[in-house]
Design a protein around this motif. Sequence first.
Motif, PDB file in Angstrom:
ATOM      1  N   LEU A   1      53.605 -49.420  52.479  1.00 55.59           N
ATOM      2  CA  LEU A   1      53.203 -49.955  51.180  1.00 55.59           C
ATOM      3  C   LEU A   1      53.348 -48.890  50.101  1.00 55.59           C
ATOM      4  O   LEU A   1      52.878 -47.760  50.259  1.00 55.59           O
ATOM      5  CB  LEU A   1      51.749 -50.422  51.228  1.00 55.59           C
TER       6      LEU A   1
ATOM      7  N   LEU B   1      47.417 -42.602  53.849  1.00 57.33           N
ATOM      8  CA  LEU B   1      48.199 -42.063  52.742  1.00 57.33           C
ATOM      9  C   LEU B   1      49.234 -41.088  53.287  1.00 57.33           C
ATOM     10  O   LEU B   1      48.890 -40.141  53.998  1.00 57.33           O
ATOM     11  CB  LEU B   1      47.281 -41.361  51.741  1.00 57.33           C
TER      12      LEU B   1
ATOM     13  N   TYR C   1      51.879 -45.487  51.474  1.00 61.41           N
ATOM     14  CA  TYR C   1      50.929 -45.644  52.558  1.00 61.41           C
ATOM     15  C   TYR C   1      51.634 -46.265  53.751  1.00 61.41           C
ATOM     16  O   TYR C   1      52.607 -47.002  53.610  1.00 61.41           O
ATOM     17  CB  TYR C   1      49.789 -46.593  52.153  1.00 61.41           C
TER      18      TYR C   1
ATOM     19  N   LEU D   1      44.823 -48.167  56.086  1.00 65.03           N
ATOM     20  CA  LEU D   1      45.969 -47.540  55.449  1.00 65.03           C
ATOM     21  C   LEU D   1      45.867 -46.017  55.513  1.00 65.03           C
ATOM     22  O   LEU D   1      44.800 -45.457  55.289  1.00 65.03           O
ATOM     23  CB  LEU D   1      46.044 -47.955  53.978  1.00 65.03           C
TER      24      LEU D   1
END
Lengths: 116, 112
Positions: B90, B46, B36, B44
């Motif tokens: 992330l 993806l 992410y 966030l």
Amino acid sequence: AQKVTQAQTEISVVEKEDVTLDCVYETRDTTYYLFWYKQPPSGELVFLIRRNSFDEQNEISGRYSWNFQKSTSSFNFTITASQVVDSAVYFCALSESNTGGFKTIFGAGTRLFVKA
Amino acid sequence: SQTIHQWPATLVQPVGSPLSLECTVEGTSNPNLYWYRQAAGRGLQLLFYSVGIGQISSEVPQNLSASRPQDRQFILSSKKLLLSDSGFYLCAWSVRSGAEAFFGQGTRLTVV
């Protein structure tokens, strides 16, 4: 199409106040999953709760509680007797079954400030 | 217990330089893996997900690519970074689709 709306950008409360974070979602799927995550200042997201679309029971975990209402497409999160350590960004998220459950869509997040 | 490691924590790279961010998961087999990106003050997005070795799905067209050379290793790469690639990246894993995800500590990338 999937969509998650967290209309509250920032909320500021004084310690010991109760606070509710709103989450409204859109989906055409009948089977889906809803989540709440906490992102403290360190940046790492922490999983709080998962709900599937067939389970509308509200849940309580300590000072945290969640209200899932399919009729209004909402999955709100309440913190009772807030504490300074609750200060963080909170994200609501949605994952649809018809996309294989892989595409989790996150809301923009609500930043919570809890003042001592 | 399962743990996820992501490194480096911070990175400053010049425009046009390559990128390699690595993520590894311990304590589980055949996890779903995700990358992410979080822009400042935003939610966030993806970027990629993987359900197995060598299986990568891309969610948005971009300057980045992902690879999964081993079951519990997920790598995010770029041949030439752009300014717009700056952000907080992330890595995450889940046991199956629709399950909760567990996140790494994140990498703050600044492209200058």
